[in-house]
Each structure stands twice: as C-alpha cells, then as structure tokens.
Design a protein around this motif. Structure first.
Motif, PDB file in Angstrom:
ATOM      1  N   ASP A  39     -34.457  -6.315  12.113  1.00  0.00           N
ATOM      2  CA  ASP A  39     -35.844  -5.552  12.388  1.00  0.00           C
ATOM      3  C   ASP A  39     -37.026  -6.230  12.816  1.00  0.00           C
ATOM      4  N   ILE A  40     -37.252  -6.134  14.047  1.00  0.00           N
ATOM      5  CA  ILE A  40     -38.472  -6.731  14.535  1.00  0.00           C
ATOM      6  C   ILE A  40     -39.975  -5.973  14.606  1.00  0.00           C
ATOM      7  N   LYS A  41     -39.574  -4.490  14.226  1.00  0.00           N
ATOM      8  CA  LYS A  41     -40.342  -3.608  14.058  1.00  0.00           C
ATOM      9  C   LYS A  41     -40.978  -3.327  15.373  1.00  0.00           C
ATOM     10  N   MET A  42     -40.518  -3.583  16.719  1.00  0.00           N
ATOM     11  CA  MET A  42     -41.122  -2.941  17.723  1.00  0.00           C
ATOM     12  C   MET A  42     -40.348  -2.523  18.660  1.00  0.00           C
ATOM     13  N   THR A  82     -46.848  -1.689  19.996  1.00  0.00           N
ATOM     14  CA  THR A  82     -47.403  -0.459  19.575  1.00  0.00           C
ATOM     15  C   THR A  82     -48.765  -0.659  18.972  1.00  0.00           C
ATOM     16  N   GLN A  83     -49.377  -1.585  18.669  1.00  0.00           N
ATOM     17  CA  GLN A  83     -50.684  -1.926  17.964  1.00  0.00           C
ATOM     18  C   GLN A  83     -51.750  -1.454  19.188  1.00  0.00           C
ATOM     19  N   VAL A  84     -51.350  -1.828  20.355  1.00  0.00           N
ATOM     20  CA  VAL A  84     -52.503  -1.432  21.458  1.00  0.00           C
ATOM     21  C   VAL A  84     -52.533   0.009  21.882  1.00  0.00           C
ATOM     22  N   GLN A  85     -53.678   0.510  21.899  1.00  0.00           N
ATOM     23  CA  GLN A  85     -53.807   1.904  22.256  1.00  0.00           C
ATOM     24  C   GLN A  85     -53.264   2.007  23.805  1.00  0.00           C
ATOM     25  N   ALA A  86     -52.261   3.037  23.830  1.00  0.00           N
ATOM     26  CA  ALA A  86     -51.919   3.424  25.264  1.00  0.00           C
ATOM     27  C   ALA A  86     -53.060   3.660  26.198  1.00  0.00           C
ATOM     28  N   ARG A  93     -48.469  -4.489  31.848  1.00  0.00           N
ATOM     29  CA  ARG A  93     -48.831  -3.230  31.379  1.00  0.00           C
ATOM     30  C   ARG A  93     -48.113  -2.431  30.591  1.00  0.00           C
ATOM     31  N   GLU A  94     -46.576  -2.281  31.016  1.00  0.00           N
ATOM     32  CA  GLU A  94     -45.509  -1.620  30.351  1.00  0.00           C
ATOM     33  C   GLU A  94     -44.472  -2.675  30.100  1.00  0.00           C
ATOM     34  N   PRO A  95     -43.467  -2.061  29.186  1.00  0.00           N
ATOM     35  CA  PRO A  95     -42.535  -3.147  28.975  1.00  0.00           C
ATOM     36  C   PRO A  95     -41.363  -2.860  30.289  1.00  0.00           C
ATOM     37  N   GLU A  96     -40.922  -4.143  30.736  1.00  0.00           N
ATOM     38  CA  GLU A  96     -40.243  -4.406  31.819  1.00  0.00           C
ATOM     39  C   GLU A  96     -38.637  -4.772  31.719  1.00  0.00           C
TER      40      GLU A  96
END
Length: 440
Positions: free
Chosen positions: A90-93, A129-133, A162-165
């Motif tokens: 579990d890496i929690k992301m 997920t800690q960064v505000q979208a 900017r987004e996961p690639e």
C-alpha cells in the motif's frame, strides 16, 4: 440486478509466459481469458478501484505470477493460476502506470520458482493527492521508485508533471520514459538495481503534443507519435548523457559540431526522422521483436507497418475501430490488439489474422435527432438475460449478461421481414424486431 459488459480496454493487457492466457484489466478486477477459446477462465479480485497495470513475471513457462497496480493505491502480487493473492503493498497514492525493468532483457536471471527475485524495483506514475487540483500550475503527477522486495517506496521524487503520465519501458529494460506535452523524458535504469534513484535523464523536444512512445528492442532508438498523426524517430538518443567512461552504448560517437538532421536544439540524439500517414492522433506505436519494423495505428483503425531503414510502409487489414494497444506475447506468432469498441482481438502474426475476439458491450451508435423518438438505444430480455444494442456500421450486438460475453453481432438484415429504411438501418430494426418479439 443483472450486470455485465465491463470495459476491456482501459489498460494494456498482458499474456502469460506460455501465451495460453491473456490477463485483462476489467474495472476493479483482472479477468483471465483463454487465448485458444476467447472465454474467461478465472479472475483476480481484491482491488477496490480501477486496475491500471498488470505485469506478468517472466521465467519458466510453468510459472504464473503477476503484479497488478490500481487507483486504490496498492500493488498486489498474485499466483494467477489459482487466483491467489500473495502480497499487497500500500503506497497510499493512486497508481496510473507501472513498469518493472528488471523483468526484461534477462528474464530468467535471478528468478526463483516460488519467490520474488532479490531486490526488484517498480517505477510508478502516481498522483500526489495532497496537491490541490485547481491550484495554478499544480504538479500532481509524480514518478516514484518502489522496492517490491521490501514493500516500500524509495526516498524522494525524481520527476513531477501536471498530471500522471503513462510510463513506457524499453524491451531491454535499460530505459524508461514518459511523454510530457511536447517533450519526452527518458531515464537510464542502473545495470544492477540499487536503492538509489535513477539520476541520468535526457529530454527530447517536439513542436506538437505527443501521444505515445516506443523503444527499439536493441538499439538506442525511440519513436513517438503526436496529435497530428506524425511519427518521429530519434536515433542514438542519450549518446552524450548515457555514455559510460567515455564509451557510448551503441559504439558510435558524434561530434557536437557535426550536423544532426531533424534534431531540435541541443537534444541528445544523432538524428530525427519524421513520417506522416495517419490523419489524426496516434495511439499505437510498437517495434517488431527484431527491430526491423515499426507498427503504428490510431483513430482510422488501420495498422501501418513501417520499414525502419527505408520508411516504406504497408497496411494490414482494417480492424474496424480505433486502435488503442498492441500487446506482444512470448510466442512471436501471437499478439493482441485492443480497440475502442471494447474488443480485444487475438492476432496471428505477422499477417494480423484475427483468430479469436474478446468482446465487451460496444458503445452505442449515434443516430440523427430526428430518429431518436422511434429508435431505442437497446432492448432487453429479462428471462434470457440478453441485451441487444445498436452499434456502428448499422449493426446489432447481442450480449448475454448471464455469461458476460457477446453472443453474436448481425447486420440490418438479421431480422428479415421487418420494415426498414436506409436512413434507420439497424436501429430501426431493433425497435420493431424486439417490440414484435415482446422483449421489453
């Protein structure tokens, strides 16, 4: 409630080591299909969100281990022959993409029949997920390194976007890369996995947004497709950056003052070639196992085979739907192509003959608004668990929800004797046919 028809094409599938099974990401489950019959034979159920990656552990063909990654933030290790979950990390992301370079190049080295090889590392594309979208220029995408053996992330982040690639790994396991708008970032993986982060990286530039990339199986050649349908091929990438003690990996050298045709600015490559046939963005790009050819495909549903040395091309039979993924197996005569109409075709190579198809529920075909009132989108038989849907090319798909598979697909003449109209096509026949058959 009767359910069925999951998406089979949300992520690339994976063949088993003996090429007799195909592992397919279907929502929160990995479904396992027989390549000889096209029927589902098992499933791996433990994830709580969309499964984004499935990677089969290479080695003895009698083995049946795989890793899966999911948006639920976990990595899971399976014995898929018996559908047994053996390990969870579990890496929690949320994980959007995963590659394991050490599984490639020398697949059997260090492998044991019932245990993980020593210090295997995965490279993950995750969302922070800690960064505000909605934050200005928020960097929510990260590339992280995970020690699968010790079940923990490596220290630090060595790339942010900017987004996961999507991560693409070379067949040799020596390189992996991502596309980031108009750039390609390529990292060299250490020859022997260590706990250190990968530090050496190059960047290649383009004038349009890139959609997909592929690595040559043996040479330092990388290809990328863009949104306009162009294919760019860089030869000798990383010769300066990835040199080892002054000796370049491909045994060649380029003086910085020499001309490097097609290369932009100070990009680390010897040359760059551009090909253009596709009319729109490219989704599929893959080198042949011998490296002599490059396969490409996109919205038009045609797979193009390019001869790498000459640029000459030929076209393989029309698949009939936009192409998404081309997946090779350990058997050079067997591959699969995933299509936007929720079908995976098992192909006999190199002729691209379809030997079996795995079909989910296809997307409905849009009809003019004038006919919407008289054309149902689907019809359902509660007793038989059978649904009929209108699809592209004026056809009807019959799908069994009880068996969760396609039963058949027919054209507008399937119901002979029912009224039809050229403008209505199959949609009109669905409405009349099932009303007269009493299926509500």
């Amino acid at each position: 409630m009767i359910g069925g028809g999951k998406s089979y094409v949300s992520a690339p599938p994976a063949f088993s080591t003996d090429a007799k099974r195909l592992l397919v990401c279907t929502g929160t489950v990995v479904s396992i299909f027989s390549t000889s019959t096209g029927l589902q034979i098992a499933s791996l159920e433990a994830h709580n969100a969309l499964v984004t990656s499935v990677i089969v552990v290479p080695g003895n063909k009698a083995l049946s281990f795989c890793w899966t990654a999911s948006l639920d933030g976990t990595l899971r290790y399976w014995d898929f022959a018996v559908a047994e979950l053996m390990k969870t990390i579990d890496i929690k992301m949320p994980i959007f993409s995963m590659v394991i370079p050490s599984f490639l190049g020398q697949p059997e080295k260090g492998m044991q029949e019932s245990a993980l090889p020593v210090h295997v590392f995965a490279y993950l594309s995750v969302e922070n997920t800690q960064v505000q979208a909605n934050a200005p220029k928020a960097l929510r995408g990260q590339i992280r390194k995970c020690d699968l053996t010790e079940s923990r992330l490596g220290g630090g982040v060595f790339a942010e976007t900017r987004e996961p690639e999507v991560i693409t790994v070379s067949p040799s396991g020596k390189f992996f890369g991502i596309r980031n708008k108009r750039k390609i970032h390529i990292w060299r993986v250490p020859a022997i996995d260590s706990k250190l982060l990968v530090s050496k990286k190059i960047t290649l530039h383009h004038t349009r947004n890139l959609t997909v990339l592929a690595f040559h199986p043996t040479k330092t050649i990388v290809a990328a497709g863009d949104v306009s349908g162009r294919i760019l091929t860089w030869r000798g990438f990383g010769n300066r950056t990835f040199s080892d003690g002054g000796k370049l990996e491909n045994g060649t050298s380029k003086n910085n003052e020499e001309e490097r045709p097609g290369v932009r600015g100070d990009d680390d490559a010897d040359s760059c070639t551009t090909w253009h046939w596709h009319p729109a963005g490219i989704n599929v790009l893959s080198f042949s196992s011998d490296g002599a050819y490059l396969y490409s495909g996109g919205v038009e549903g045609v797979l193009v085979v390019w001869q790498l040395d000459t640029g000459k091309k030929k076209f393989l039979p029309r698949i009939g739907s936009p192409l998404l993924y081309l997946t090779d197996s350990s058997d050079p005569s067997l591959s699969s192509i995933s299509c936007a109409d929720n079908q995976i075709h098992i192909l006999k190579m190199p002729l691209m003959e379809i030997v079996k198809s795995i079909s989910g529920i296809k997307l409905p075909y849009s009809v003019p608004e004038i006919y919407e009132g008289i054309c149902n989108r689907f019809a359902f038989d509660h007793t038989a668990g059978l649904v009929a849907l209108r699809t592209e090319n004026y056809r009807i798909q019959f799908y069994s929800l009880f068996d969760d598979r396609e039963v058949s697909e027919g054209c507008r003449n399937f119901f002979s004797g029912f009224p039809s109209h050229p403008s209505y096509g199959c949609q009109f026949i669905i409405w009349w046919g099932f009303q007269d058959l009493g299926l509500q």
